[in-house]
Design an enzyme around this catalytic site. Structure first.
Site, PDB file in Angstrom:
ATOM      1  N   HIS A 104       0.828  -1.213   0.000  1.00  0.00           N
ATOM      2  CA  HIS A 104       0.000   0.000   0.000  1.00  0.00           C
ATOM      3  C   HIS A 104       0.862   1.263   0.000  1.00  0.00           C
ATOM      4  O   HIS A 104       0.361   2.347   0.289  1.00  0.00           O
ATOM      5  CB  HIS A 104      -0.928   0.015   1.226  1.00  0.00           C
ATOM      6  CG  HIS A 104      -1.980  -1.057   1.163  1.00  0.00           C
ATOM      7  ND1 HIS A 104      -2.699  -1.466   2.260  1.00  0.00           N
ATOM      8  CD2 HIS A 104      -2.420  -1.810   0.131  1.00  0.00           C
ATOM      9  CE1 HIS A 104      -3.548  -2.421   1.905  1.00  0.00           C
ATOM     10  NE2 HIS A 104      -3.389  -2.659   0.635  1.00  0.00           N
ATOM     11  N   ALA A 124       0.266  -9.103  19.006  1.00  0.00           N
ATOM     12  CA  ALA A 124       1.391  -9.586  18.176  1.00  0.00           C
ATOM     13  C   ALA A 124       2.727  -9.428  18.907  1.00  0.00           C
ATOM     14  O   ALA A 124       3.576 -10.330  18.862  1.00  0.00           O
ATOM     15  CB  ALA A 124       1.414  -8.793  16.865  1.00  0.00           C
ATOM     16  N   CYS A 139       5.423  20.276  -5.858  1.00  0.00           N
ATOM     17  CA  CYS A 139       6.565  19.552  -6.448  1.00  0.00           C
ATOM     18  C   CYS A 139       7.762  20.490  -6.635  1.00  0.00           C
ATOM     19  O   CYS A 139       7.608  21.583  -7.202  1.00  0.00           O
ATOM     20  CB  CYS A 139       6.106  19.001  -7.799  1.00  0.00           C
ATOM     21  SG  CYS A 139       7.409  18.275  -8.789  1.00  0.00           S
ATOM     22  N   ASN A 185      -3.898 -12.337  15.659  1.00  0.00           N
ATOM     23  CA  ASN A 185      -4.663 -11.102  15.673  1.00  0.00           C
ATOM     24  C   ASN A 185      -5.320 -10.914  17.036  1.00  0.00           C
ATOM     25  O   ASN A 185      -5.598 -11.888  17.725  1.00  0.00           O
ATOM     26  CB  ASN A 185      -5.722 -11.134  14.565  1.00  0.00           C
ATOM     27  CG  ASN A 185      -6.145  -9.735  14.151  1.00  0.00           C
ATOM     28  OD1 ASN A 185      -5.337  -8.948  13.678  1.00  0.00           O
ATOM     29  ND2 ASN A 185      -7.403  -9.437  14.364  1.00  0.00           N
TER      30      ASN A 185
HETATM   31  C1  BV8 Z   1      -8.515  -1.721  -5.376  1.00  0.00           C
HETATM   32  C2  BV8 Z   1      -2.886   3.141   2.303  1.00  0.00           C
HETATM   33  C3  BV8 Z   1      -9.256  -1.816  -7.604  1.00  0.00           C
HETATM   34  C4  BV8 Z   1      -3.374   4.419   2.799  1.00  0.00           C
HETATM   35  C5  BV8 Z   1      -4.666   1.503   2.366  1.00  0.00           C
HETATM   36  C6  BV8 Z   1     -15.903   0.422  -2.914  1.00  0.00           C
HETATM   37  C7  BV8 Z   1     -15.293   1.572  -3.392  1.00  0.00           C
HETATM   38  C8  BV8 Z   1     -13.932   1.630  -3.672  1.00  0.00           C
HETATM   39  C9  BV8 Z   1     -13.145   0.510  -3.451  1.00  0.00           C
HETATM   40  C10 BV8 Z   1     -13.764  -0.626  -2.960  1.00  0.00           C
HETATM   41  C11 BV8 Z   1     -15.107  -0.690  -2.688  1.00  0.00           C
HETATM   42  N1  BV8 Z   1     -15.388  -1.923  -2.215  1.00  0.00           N
HETATM   43  C12 BV8 Z   1     -14.260  -2.671  -2.170  1.00  0.00           C
HETATM   44  C13 BV8 Z   1     -13.275  -1.887  -2.638  1.00  0.00           C
HETATM   45  C14 BV8 Z   1     -11.905  -2.268  -2.759  1.00  0.00           C
HETATM   46  C15 BV8 Z   1     -11.136  -1.610  -1.618  1.00  0.00           C
HETATM   47  C16 BV8 Z   1     -11.489  -2.336  -0.338  1.00  0.00           C
HETATM   48  O1  BV8 Z   1     -10.957  -3.375  -0.067  1.00  0.00           O
HETATM   49  N2  BV8 Z   1     -12.444  -1.785   0.420  1.00  0.00           N
HETATM   50  C17 BV8 Z   1     -12.929  -2.508   1.568  1.00  0.00           C
HETATM   51  C18 BV8 Z   1     -12.448  -1.863   2.834  1.00  0.00           C
HETATM   52  C19 BV8 Z   1     -14.442  -2.530   1.489  1.00  0.00           C
HETATM   53  N3  BV8 Z   1      -9.762  -1.822  -1.963  1.00  0.00           N
HETATM   54  C20 BV8 Z   1      -9.157  -0.899  -2.694  1.00  0.00           C
HETATM   55  O2  BV8 Z   1      -9.634   0.158  -3.041  1.00  0.00           O
HETATM   56  C21 BV8 Z   1      -7.779  -1.312  -3.150  1.00  0.00           C
HETATM   57  N4  BV8 Z   1      -7.685  -1.113  -4.547  1.00  0.00           N
HETATM   58  O3  BV8 Z   1      -9.341  -2.526  -5.053  1.00  0.00           O
HETATM   59  O4  BV8 Z   1      -8.351  -1.296  -6.653  1.00  0.00           O
HETATM   60  C22 BV8 Z   1      -9.013  -1.025  -8.834  1.00  0.00           C
HETATM   61  C23 BV8 Z   1      -8.512  -1.682  -9.952  1.00  0.00           C
HETATM   62  C24 BV8 Z   1      -8.336  -0.954 -11.107  1.00  0.00           C
HETATM   63  C25 BV8 Z   1      -8.609   0.407 -11.144  1.00  0.00           C
HETATM   64  C26 BV8 Z   1      -9.097   1.061 -10.005  1.00  0.00           C
HETATM   65  C27 BV8 Z   1      -9.295   0.350  -8.825  1.00  0.00           C
HETATM   66  C28 BV8 Z   1      -6.734  -0.441  -2.472  1.00  0.00           C
HETATM   67  C29 BV8 Z   1      -6.647  -0.821  -1.017  1.00  0.00           C
HETATM   68  C30 BV8 Z   1      -5.505  -0.043  -0.374  1.00  0.00           C
HETATM   69  C31 BV8 Z   1      -6.064   1.111   0.404  1.00  0.00           C
HETATM   70  N5  BV8 Z   1      -4.980   1.762   1.135  1.00  0.00           N
HETATM   71  N6  BV8 Z   1      -3.644   2.098   2.977  1.00  0.00           N
HETATM   72  C32 BV8 Z   1      -2.958   4.617   4.222  1.00  0.00           C
HETATM   73  O5  BV8 Z   1      -2.645   3.662   4.941  1.00  0.00           O
HETATM   74  O6  BV8 Z   1      -2.959   5.786   4.625  1.00  0.00           O
HETATM   75  S1  BV8 Z   1      -5.498   0.322   3.209  1.00  0.00           S
HETATM   76  C33 BV8 Z   1      -5.504   0.629   4.875  1.00  0.00           C
HETATM   77  O7  BV8 Z   1      -6.283  -0.428   5.431  1.00  0.00           O
HETATM   78  C34 BV8 Z   1      -4.152   0.501   5.571  1.00  0.00           C
HETATM   79  O8  BV8 Z   1      -3.087   0.160   4.707  1.00  0.00           O
HETATM   80  C35 BV8 Z   1      -4.383  -0.678   6.507  1.00  0.00           C
HETATM   81  O9  BV8 Z   1      -3.259  -1.424   6.752  1.00  0.00           O
HETATM   82  C36 BV8 Z   1      -5.333  -1.434   5.670  1.00  0.00           C
HETATM   83  C37 BV8 Z   1      -6.030  -2.616   6.181  1.00  0.00           C
HETATM   84  O10 BV8 Z   1      -6.447  -2.363   7.448  1.00  0.00           O
HETATM   85  P1  BV8 Z   1      -5.713  -3.224   8.580  1.00  0.00           P
HETATM   86  O11 BV8 Z   1      -4.243  -3.159   8.368  1.00  0.00           O
HETATM   87  O12 BV8 Z   1      -6.321  -4.574   8.596  1.00  0.00           O
HETATM   88  O13 BV8 Z   1      -6.030  -2.385   9.854  1.00  0.00           O
HETATM   89  P2  BV8 Z   1      -7.363  -2.440  10.704  1.00  0.00           P
HETATM   90  O14 BV8 Z   1      -7.351  -1.281  11.632  1.00  0.00           O
HETATM   91  O15 BV8 Z   1      -8.527  -2.660   9.788  1.00  0.00           O
HETATM   92  O16 BV8 Z   1      -7.207  -3.803  11.550  1.00  0.00           O
HETATM   93  C38 BV8 Z   1      -6.204  -3.909  12.524  1.00  0.00           C
HETATM   94  C39 BV8 Z   1      -6.353  -5.305  13.078  1.00  0.00           C
HETATM   95  O17 BV8 Z   1      -5.306  -5.497  14.014  1.00  0.00           O
HETATM   96  C40 BV8 Z   1      -7.658  -5.506  13.817  1.00  0.00           C
HETATM   97  O18 BV8 Z   1      -8.209  -6.754  13.430  1.00  0.00           O
HETATM   98  C41 BV8 Z   1      -7.251  -5.542  15.293  1.00  0.00           C
HETATM   99  O19 BV8 Z   1      -8.030  -6.462  16.033  1.00  0.00           O
HETATM  100  C42 BV8 Z   1      -5.843  -6.038  15.206  1.00  0.00           C
HETATM  101  N7  BV8 Z   1      -4.968  -5.558  16.277  1.00  0.00           N
HETATM  102  C43 BV8 Z   1      -5.011  -4.372  16.945  1.00  0.00           C
HETATM  103  N8  BV8 Z   1      -3.994  -4.326  17.835  1.00  0.00           N
HETATM  104  C44 BV8 Z   1      -3.315  -5.485  17.711  1.00  0.00           C
HETATM  105  C45 BV8 Z   1      -3.925  -6.283  16.723  1.00  0.00           C
HETATM  106  N9  BV8 Z   1      -3.479  -7.496  16.386  1.00  0.00           N
HETATM  107  C46 BV8 Z   1      -2.405  -7.964  17.037  1.00  0.00           C
HETATM  108  N10 BV8 Z   1      -1.740  -7.270  17.985  1.00  0.00           N
HETATM  109  C47 BV8 Z   1      -2.170  -6.042  18.356  1.00  0.00           C
HETATM  110  N11 BV8 Z   1      -1.511  -5.371  19.321  1.00  0.00           N
HETATM  111 ZN    ZN Z   2       6.044  17.813 -10.596  1.00  0.00          ZN
END
Ligand code: BV8
Ligand code: ZN
Length: 242
Positions: free
Chosen positions: A119, A231, A147, A213
């Site tokens: 990402h 973790a 830029c 997790n």
């Molecule tokens: C794509 C960068 C296709 C930014 C991130 C509707 C509209 C638009 C898109 C979509 C849609 N429906 C589906 C999609 C696809 C979308 C998607 O998946 N949406 C979901 C949410 C519904 N995906 C995308 O858009 C991807 N691209 O599909 O493109 C395409 C193809 C061609 C042309 C055009 C498009 C792009 C996805 C990337 C997005 N960018 N990050 C930034 O970070 O600032 S994602 C973002 O979420 C972060 O990177 C983060 O890492 C990631 C996932 O979240 P998690 O890491 O899982 O974090 P979260 O908080 O959710 O969970 C933490 C977990 O840890 C929990 O379970 C918790 O219990 C646990 N935890 C907490 N503490 C601990 C622990 N575990 C262990 N130990 C601990 N101490």
């Molecule tokens: Zn430029």
């Protein structure tokens, strides 16, 4: 729990090729807010909107305020025992790949070498006009950074929601996973695609899936082993002395 840990340790010992996928949860113990956790990132705004291409195009100022805030938070933290344990694992296993959804750069800071940041990375910026891309570790880049080459508006060097992942990076992940016999999936809510589906490539190839997790996820039912807890507390015991 002891028995479960021992079983997974045995899997790690026997594995010929190991992949790891991490999410925001592995950085939580460093003080980096998770995406969907209770702290819910920022001024309880929806990160899905702020970390989206549409959000950036509609309101670049607000998105830059969000990213400057995250840059300032991340600049003050460091890696934790969970990141460190994965550095140890990489040293023990020749055929190893760490795939991370995190943009905080903490795996590399901890010493991981074989890392794919699917990402992107928050310390990189990209020009929306001439596409010049470079690393800038200044925590706060100001309201609407421009830029240095063409004066165009800069954007964070991350993959926004609604944007495709880098196809070369994704190909590298898929090719590695096809020959992986053990995958550890750590600290991710497994709701973001395509990251959440990477484990199925390993499963299809007959590999073993382990979820580490804080709580169960929608993918827990597909796992061969699921260890629920922090973790930073689980990983050292899994990997030390192997
Ligand atoms: C794509 C960068 C296709 C930014 C991130 C509707 C509209 C638009 C898109 C979509 C849609 N429906 C589906 C999609 C696809 C979308 C998607 O998946 N949406 C979901 C949410 C519904 N995906 C995308 O858009 C991807 N691209 O599909 O493109 C395409 C193809 C061609 C042309 C055009 C498009 C792009 C996805 C990337 C997005 N960018 N990050 C930034 O970070 O600032 S994602 C973002 O979420 C972060 O990177 C983060 O890492 C990631 C996932 O979240 P998690 O890491 O899982 O974090 P979260 O908080 O959710 O969970 C933490 C977990 O840890 C929990 O379970 C918790 O219990 C646990 N935890 C907490 N503490 C601990 C622990 N575990 C262990 N130990 C601990 N101490
Ligand atoms: Zn430029």
């Amino acid at each position: 729990m002891r028995e479960l840990i021992e079983k997974v340790r045995e899997q790690i010992r026997q594995a010929k090729q190991i992949a790891v996928l991490t999410g925001a949860g592995i950085s939580a113990e460093s003080g980096v807010p998770t995406f969907r956790g209770a702290d819910g990132l920022w001024r309880n705004k929806d990160p899905m909107k702020l970390a989206s291409i549409q959000g950036f195009l509609e309101n670049p100022k607000e998105v830059w305020e969000f990213y400057n805030w995250r840059r300032e938070v991340i600049a003050k933290v460091t890696y934790n025992k969970g990141h460190k344990a994965l550095v140890e694992l990489e040293k023990k296993k020749e055929n190893f790949l760490l795939i991370t959804q995190n943009v905080d750069g903490l795996h590399s800071l901890a010493g991981s070498k074989k890392v794919l940041e699917i990402h992107g990375n928050i310390w990189w910026v990209k020009c929306t006009k001439c596409y010049y891309k470079y690393e800038d570790r200044t925590p706060n880049l100001g309201e609407l950074p421009t830029c240095p080459k063409c004066g165009g508006l800069l954007r964070p060097g991350v993959v926004f929601f609604g944007e495709p992942l880098d196809s070369d990076i994704l190909d590298k992940c898929c090719n590695f996973l096809k020959h992986t016999d053990l995958m550890l999936i750590i600290g991710t809510s497994s709701v973001v695609e395509p990251a959440a589906s990477l484990g199925f490539i390993v499963k299809k190839a007959g590999g073993v899936l382990v979820e580490i997790n804080l709580e169960p996820t929608p993918n827990t039912k597909f796992m061969d082993y699921a260890i629920h807890g922090k973790a930073g507390e689980i990983l050292p015991g899994l990997i030390e002395g192997l």
